[in-house]
Structure formats: structure tokens, C-alpha cells
Design an enzyme around this catalytic site. Structure first.
Site, short mmCIF file in Angstrom:
data_model
loop_
_atom_site.label_atom_id
_atom_site.label_comp_id
_atom_site.label_asym_id
_atom_site.label_seq_id
_atom_site.Cartn_x
_atom_site.Cartn_y
_atom_site.Cartn_z
N GLU A 17 0.87 -1.23 0.06
CA GLU A 17 -0.11 -0.08 0.05
C GLU A 17 0.82 1.19 0.02
O GLU A 17 0.30 2.33 -0.09
CB GLU A 17 -0.94 -0.18 1.18
CG GLU A 17 -0.53 -0.19 2.50
CD GLU A 17 -0.56 -1.41 3.27
OE1 GLU A 17 -0.34 -2.50 2.09
OE2 GLU A 17 -0.70 -1.58 4.44
N ASN A 18 2.21 1.15 0.13
CA ASN A 18 2.94 2.44 0.28
C ASN A 18 3.44 2.63 -1.31
O ASN A 18 4.21 3.48 -1.38
CB ASN A 18 4.12 2.25 1.31
CG ASN A 18 5.08 0.99 0.90
OD1 ASN A 18 4.45 -0.16 0.80
ND2 ASN A 18 6.10 1.09 0.81
#
Lengths: 225, 228
Positions: free
Chosen positions: A58-59
């Protein structure tokens, strides 16, 4: 700061790899998959050879590879802030686009850990009380509502022996009705309209034994003798 | 001639006032503007609201700013990364607004894009929806979230030119390109400033109009692999 999976050693790690390996076995080629911290993180390295799965972090990574052997690129980390690599076909992007992928239903599967899962598929995995001394949610709530399906990889019970499969969650919810399947050290369990349905028993465990360790009614899935 | 480069970290911090809302980029240490945070500590502004995914790591950077009593409130998805945060929060000396990570990014995106808020399924039916408007859209519950803007954004990028065009390295984008759109004053620390025209236009991730100040800080790589 290291993810929990990193601190595991010996028998504990081996047991967790067995759970993660069953999850990996069931991921079809071509899926885009996000992995949570803990047992789920182990899934990436256990996908059968030759099967292409795109792991999203998700980063801002799609096409994430395993931990580096040898040279480390310090600018490449996963959601647990551990160093990772990129696979051919990888792409990099910002948080707004990453969570558009997640909430927009573009992620086929998210594998998460859990404190509790209810027989309706409610998930509690971010906080152990409403008066948490230092609450932290990260991306769990976005993933739980946004991914096409949520699978849970966890130990069947707590270290104290309490069932993590329950009729109703006692901890604060991450999201309601989101969990589709649970992989534990004892069984694989689908969450269906009638509740928990055991579809696989692990290592010679009987249905009755699993029921003994479960604080909600279990049903026999099709194909389970 | 347009030139957004400033030569010192002190110049980069000029004009930041007490009570500012400061958007701080980075995910863990990657893309996290450590030199700018140190410069903010030197600069002295206090009563700050910090918007950042994490509360920093270890004792330097954000934890030091908090320890010095300069932070009133933190808006964060995962603050548990720093022991200093936990101590101050437990002692009631720090206000916390916990926000799911995707909602945090989208609130900032909305703030930068002139959007007056949005409905998201994230958090519906949970503790984090308490006190917020919830409405049913196509049979599913959505929570209303407000836009988030900063007086200042502090971010890290890889390369910049004098126009403020930015590129990023690896997973170093994270919140940075979003935050830089949503602040009145956007300050960027970069590994290197390159000649105008060097960055291929197609490779620009943040167009220069979002950037006010660029300061070149060639520094050691982020220490993601180091254990604290």
C-alpha cells in the site's frame, strides 16, 4: 522496527509457514494481491514456482518481490517497512493511487491477520479496546472494505487458548462482513451464509477437535467427510 | 528567472508560524524529510499540528519535535512507531486524530484538489466513524470525510530542477506528491538539484507549480533496515 514475522524463529516460524503455504497454494495466476503484516507477509515467498502473482504494497508498489539477497535498495520498503525488491513488470505510485486501487475493488485478494473473526465475517484486527493506549489502524480498514476478497491467515487460538473464531467480535471492528475465508493451523474455513464452514482439516485433526477449539458453531463443507 | 532553490535549511523554514498545520511526507523513513524536520526544530515554531502517516521512528526527527513539546496534535494512521508518541499520548500531552491510511491520503488529495470532502466505505460501522455523517449509497454505508490542508508541507523527493519539478525514487513517493498539492507553502528536500531541462517532462511526477521551495540535501539513504 521489524515486522512480527521477522522475529519468529524455529518451530513457530515453521508452523506459520505451513499456514502461509496453504494460502499461497490457493492464489491463482494473475491475481493482484496485498499482504498484511505477520503470517500474511510469508505468503509471497511460498507461491509455487512459475505462477505469476502481482503483490501490491500500500505504500506504492505493484509487482513487489522478496527481500533482497545482497545489495539493498534502501528506498524500497514494504508496508512493514522491511526492504524488498521489484519483479519485472513492477510499477511505483503514490498513496492516493495506491488506495484508489485498494478501495476501488482492483485488488483481487488481501490476506490479513486477525484478533477475531465472527461467523458473519466481521473482522477485528486493529485494536484490543476502545480505550486503546495508542491506537493505530494503518491501512487495515481500507483494505478490509476495498479488496475483492479478504482471507485471514492466523493461529486458530490465542496463546492463552481462546478461540479467535467467535459468534460476535468483542474487540473493535475493522470492518463488518468482509472475511471470506480463514486459514488456521487446524483448518481452512469459509465464511458462508450459514456461518463457518470447514473445507479442509489440517494434519489429521478431526472436525470435532476443531469444533472444541472454536467458540462458534462449525458446519461441514462439501467434500469434507 | 524562476528559481525555487534556497541555499540553506534556515531559509527553507522562513515564515513558518506557531500554530501551523504541517503535512509531513514519508512512509516510515522512506521519503521522510528528516533534514527539514531537524530544520523546523531549529526554527522554533510551536503549537504545531503534524499530519504524517507515522509518528517517526527512534528519538530524532518527529519524536524529538514531540518530546520538545512543540506538537499539539498529530493526525496519523499508524503512530505506534515511536515510543515518544506513546508516552506523550498516554500522559495526555498530545492530541491524536487517528485516520485510516487511505482516508488520510484521500483527505489530503481532496484538500489539494479543491474537493469539499467525500464518502468512503472505509471505517463504516467502526469506532472511527463515530461523530461522522454516514449515508447509504447503493445499499452500502459510506462515511463522510472532510478535506485536509496544511499551512506547510515538508516532503522529500529525489531530483528537482529550479522550476520545482520533482521525481521520486523507489517507494519514496508515498504521501509526498499528494501532500505537496495541499499546502499553502510546500518545501521540498531533494537529493540533488539538476539543470532545467534535464528531467524529461514525461518523467516529472510533481509539476513545479505545487512547489515553493527546494533545498538540496544530499544525505545518506533512509535507514529502513536498521532496528531500533
Amino acid at each position: 522496527m521489524r515486522a512480527a514475522a521477522d522475529r519468529m524463529v524455529g518451530p513457530e516460524l515453521a508452523a506459520r509457514k505451513l499456514i502461509a503455504g496453504r494460502v499461497a497454494r490457493d492464489i491463482p495466476e494473475g491475481w493482484n494481491v496485498n499482504l498484511g503484516i505477520g503470517i500474511p507477509t510469508l505468503v509471497a515467498d511460498l507461491v509455487p514456482e512459475g505462477r505469476e502473482v502481482m503483490f501490491q504494497s500500500e505504500n506504492g508498489i505493484l509487482g513487489m518481490g522478496p527481500a533482497p539477497e545482497g545489495e539493498v535498495d534502501p528506498w524500497l520498503v514494504n508496508a512493514g517497512k522491511q526492504n524488498v525488491t521489484l519483479r519485472p513488470g513492477a510499477s511505483l505510485f503514490d498513496h492516493a493511487l495506491s488506495f484508489a486501487m485498494i478501495r476501488g475493488g482492483h485488488i483481487d485478494l488481501c490476506v490479513l491477520g486477525a484478533l477475531e473473526v465472527s461467523e458473519r465475517g466481521d473482522l477485528a484486527n486493529w485494536s484490543t479496546s476502545s480505550n486503546d493506549t495508542a491506537p493505530a489502524v494503518g491501512g487495515a480498514m481500507d483494505l478490509a472494505v476495498g479488496a475483492k476478497r479478504i482471507w485471514i491467515a492466523m493461529d486458530h487460538t490465542t496463546k492463552q487458548g481462546a478461540s479467535k473464531l467467535v459468534e460476535q467480535c468483542s474487540y473493535p471492528l475493522t470492518a463488518a462482513g468482509c472475511v471470506k475465508r480463514i486459514y488456521t493451523n487446524l483448518a481452512t474455513i469459509d465464511v458462508t451464509e450459514r456461518g463457518f464452514e470447514v473445507i479442509e482439516l489440517i494434519g489429521g485433526t478431526t472436525f470435532e477437535t476443531v469444533q472444541t477449539h472454536t467458540a462458534a458453531k462449525l458446519h461441514r463443507g462439501k467434500g469434507l467427510v | 528567472m524562476i528559481d525555487k532553490q534556497v541555499t540553506s535549511l534556515a531559509d527553507a523554514m522562513a515564515g513558518i508560524t506557531d500554530g501551523s498545520v504541517v503535512l509531513v511526507g514519508g512512509f516510515g523513513q522512506v521519503g521522510h524529510p528528516m533534514a527539514l524536520i531537524d530544520a523546523l526544530i531549529e526554527q522554533g515554531a510551536k503549537d504545531l499540528t503534524i499530519v504524517c502517516n507515522n509518528a517517526g521512528v527512534g528519538r530524532s526527527g518527529l519524536p524529538r519535535l514531540m518530546k520538545l513539546g512543540r506538537v499539539r496534535k498529530i493526525v496519523c494512521s499508524y503512530p505506534r512507531t515511536a515510543a515518544v508518541f506513546s508516552e506523550l499520548y498516554a500522559a495526555g500531552q498530545l492530541e491524536l486524530e487517528i485516520t485510516p491510511q487511505g482516508t488520510l491520503a484521500e483527505r489530503i488529495r481532496a484538500g489539494g484538489a479543491g474537493i469539499g470532502g467525500f464518502y468512503t466505505r472505509t471505517g463504516a460501522g467502526t469506532l472511527l466513524a463515530q461523530g461522522k455523517e454516514t449515508r447509504s449509497i447503493d445499499g452500502k454505508d459510506y462515511v463522510f470525510e472532510t478535506p485536509l490542508r496544511g499551512d506547510v508541507a515538508l516532503i522529500e523527493a529525489w531530483e528537482a530542477d529550479r522550476f520545482g519539478n520533482l521525481t521520486y525514487r523507489g517507494s519514496g513517493r508515498n504521501f509526498n506528491p499528494v501532500m505537496v498539492t495541499a499546502a499553502a507553502l510546500s518545501i521540498v528536500q531533494v537529493q540533488r538539484v539538476v539543470e532545467a531541462g534535464t528531467i524529461v517532462p514525461e518523467a516529472v511526477v510533481t509539476p513545479g507549480l505545487f512547489v515553493n521551495r527546494v533545498v538540496e540535501v544530499p544525505y545518506a539513504p533512509p535507514f529502513a533496515a536498521i532496528e531500533y
